[in-house]
Design an enzyme around this catalytic site. Structure first.
Site, PDB file in Angstrom:
ATOM      1  CB  ALA A   1      -0.934   0.000   1.201  1.00 42.02           C
ATOM      2  CE1 TYR A   2       5.195   5.598   2.975  1.00 38.00           C
ATOM      3  CE2 TYR A   2       6.993   4.026   2.651  1.00 38.00           C
ATOM      4  CZ  TYR A   2       6.558   5.310   2.935  1.00 38.00           C
ATOM      5  OH  TYR A   2       7.468   6.304   3.178  1.00 38.00           O
ATOM      6  CG  LEU A   3       6.798   0.011  -1.059  1.00 36.26           C
ATOM      7  CD1 LEU A   3       7.640  -1.184  -1.479  1.00 36.26           C
ATOM      8  CD2 LEU A   3       7.681   1.168  -0.656  1.00 36.26           C
TER       9      LEU A   3
ATOM     10  CB  SER B   1       0.702   5.714  -1.979  1.00 34.35           C
ATOM     11  OG  SER B   1       1.690   5.538  -0.966  1.00 34.35           O
ATOM     12  CE  LYS B   2       5.820   8.297   0.574  1.00 32.92           C
ATOM     13  NZ  LYS B   2       5.839   9.765   0.793  1.00 32.92           N
TER      14      LYS B   2
END
Length: 615
Positions: free
Chosen positions: A490-492, A494-495
């Protein structure tokens, strides 16, 4: 005592000649023809009278000794209709006026453009040699000079070369001619100056500084010579474009041409060439007129004036410095990197954002601090003020689109501009994909803060930055986009999405002066990583060390700021993708989702990995 009537007095050349005439002890009065829109633009002077009018209409006035006709349109991108109105009809009106007021002399400032495409020597007595006139400007300046030559008021004609800035100060009033290529030279100056270049042997120019032209005109206007004479206010020899470039490159500290090749400049450009020139800010129509084929003889002019124009390489530095300081459209971006800049920083209440705000404030920037917690922002502002800096707080929920729109509107209303944006605020979720199958909201929440929030800020500030032709966006990304760290999909995601949009925007906005940098942060010891106890024993940067990476991105403006391990991981994935996947899977197995990796869990993970691979 002597009286003058001057057209084109508000132009760059006209203002300077006007001042010279007014300073003459024998000057009684100077009448300056000015358009209604230009009234009041000339400095007040006891001997100066503004005559409101236009070259395309009959000119009113009384007897004068000298009519000095400088007014003309010089715009290679302009139409034949516009050039005819200003240069041909305007000259007809001036001739009519000179006859009506019984002027003693008509002084017509023509141009070397009348030589058209003539090849070889072109003397001061030459005019119509059958040359082709290759633009509306060339054709109408030729027609205007013919009008002057065919009337019976005593006349003189002056043909300046391509007039550039003052040889002492470099001052010029607008970008045209060779100045169109100065931004390209500024870009080349980023390359090491010791690098030798191969350049075109593409012809020669004839450049003269404005102060030489004004002094020569003043002497010629008052010289005791017969009427019907023409004078060339030109360089004594053609100036090869390669030499012109090298003189400017020396001043700009750019690579110089070491070897020239015979290349003919095209008279037309295709779609690709036109697009390239547009990116450089050069009208395609200018390209064929950079060079002159004629060699202008100025023997008579030098004999009358006693003047020699300075060599171009003696004043190229002055031209470059003035352009860099006053006319470079990207001068703000090329100036002092942080001092005086306004930097909007999100997530500025703690961690990397707080440390970045303190760091840029120490370097003289004005940080605009954005975060949800107003009380924490106030503390950071007070800390910056206590250290002698300036900062402003803007509490905002960045996941609220209306709140972000209001933030952008308020910031632009309260500050002259936003020079830089640091998208630092972020949210991280550590959970494997298998355990996220019923948690789509994890991805949505992460995208809301890590992708849509910075995207709203970029889109909100982009028109402002593009209009000012300066702006820099720093996205605080993560090394994880290179390593593909397990359990951070999820984090990667978005980045990576923000990085992809920024790369596209950077390519589209080169000509608008807006640039982007992604900082691939390694692990940083901030509250965001606190819930993952596995990170307690892993080396991590301090927020202050992370802030220095952001400052580097603001100052140097690279496309990416990477750490060595991130580059290694990215290369390894491309060279040996299966091995890279296996290593990442090992890490996934070894560190379970509960975020606490006791020895038993590590052993169990390794056992599962071995048994799983056997299956």
């Amino acid at each position: 005592m002597t009286t003058y009537f001057v057209t084109g007095a508000t132009g760059f050349l006209g203002r300077r000649l006007l001042a010279t005439l007014l300073d003459r002890p024998a000057c009684e009065r100077v009448f300056a023809l000015v358009r209604p829109s230009s009234v009041g633009k000339l400095p007040p002077h006891a001997k100066l009278t503004e005559v409101v009018g236009d070259l395309t209409a009959p000119i009113e006035g009384e007897h004068v000794d000298h009519v000095v006709h400088l007014g003309a349109l010089y715009d290679l991108t302009g139409s034949l209709e516009d050039h005819t109105a200003a240069n041909v009809v305007g000259t007809e009106r001036v001739v009519e006026f000179a006859k009506r007021v019984d002027a003693r002399w008509l002084h017509h400032v023509s141009s070397i453009a009348v030589a058209g495409d003539h090849v070889g020597r072109f003397t001061e007595d030459d005019f119509d040699l059958g040359q082709r006139l290759t633009s509306p400007y060339h054709a109408t300046k030729f027609a205007a000079e013919r009008i002057v030559r065919e009337q019976d008021v005593p006349w003189r004609v002056y043909r300046p070369g391509a007039v550039v800035g003052d040889s002492r100060t470099g001052e010029i009033d607008k970008v045209d001619g060779p100045y169109y290529f100065f931004p390209a030279l500024a870009a080349v100056a980023r390359v090491p100056s010791w690098l030798p270049l191969v350049g075109p042997n593409a012809g020669a120019a004839n450049l003269v500084p404005v102060d030489f032209v004004v002094t020569a005109l003043d002497r010629l206007i008052h010289a005791d010579v017969e009427p019907g004479r023409t004078f060339h206010l030109t360089a004594p020899k053609p100036q090869p474009l390669a030499e012109v470039y090298n003189a400017l490159a020396r001043a700009a500290r750019a690579p110089r041409i070491a070897v020239t090749a015979p290349i003919t400049l095209p008279t037309r450009t295709g779609a690709v060439g036109t697009a390239v020139l547009a990116e450089l800010g050069v009208p395609a129509v200018v390209l064929p007129h950079l060079t002159v084929a004629a060699d202008f003889d100025s023997t008579a002019t030098r004999a009358v004036t006693g003047l020699e124009p300075p060599a171009f390489d003696t004043y190229a530095g002055a031209l470059w410095r003035y352009w860099s300081r006053h006319l470079d459209p990207d001068r703000a971006a090329r100036g002092p990197r942080l001092a005086g800049r306004t930097v909007l920083i999100t997530g500025a209440s703690s961690g990397i954002g707080r440390a970045t705000a303190l760091a840029v404030a120490r370097r003289g920037a004005v940080p605009l601090l954005v975060a949800r917690r107003a009380d924490e922002l106030t503390k950071v502002v007070e800390e910056i003020h206590a250290a002698g800096g300036t900062a402003h707080a803007y509490p905002c929920d960045l996941t609220d689109g209306d709140a972000v729109a209001a933030l952008v509107k308020q910031v632009l209303a309260e500050h002259e501009g936003v020079d830089m944006l640091v998208n630092n605020a972020g949210k991280s979720i550590r959970r494997s994909v298998v355990l996220s199958v019923d948690r789509l909201h994890d991805y949505e929440r992460t995208m809301a803060l890590n992708y849509f929030a910075p995207l709203r800020l970029i889109l909100g500030l982009l028109p402002h930055m593009a209009e000012r032709r300066q702006g820099h966006v720093v996205n605080v990304s993560t090394m994880g986009v290179q390593v593909n760290t397990p359990r951070f999909s999820a984090y990667l995601g978005s980045k990576a999405a923000l990085e992809a949009v920024s790369r596209v925007a950077a390519a589209e906005l080169v000509a608008d002066g807006v640039t982007f940098t992604s900082v691939r942060m390694p692990l940083v010891r901030t509250p965001m990583i606190g819930p993952t106890k596995a990170y307690d024993a892993v080396p991590a940067l301090t927020p202050e060390q992370a802030a220095e990476l952001v400052v580097r991105a603001l100052v140097e403006r690279p496309e990416e700021v990477n750490r060595p391990f991130g580059v290694f991981a990215e290369m390894a994935r491309k060279v040996a993708p299966r091995t890279s996947r296996a290593v990442a899977h090992l890490a996934f197995r070894v560190f379970p989702d509960d975020s606490t990796p006791p020895l038993a869990s590590v052993a169990a993970g390794l056992t599962r990995l071995v048994l799983g691979r056997r299956r």
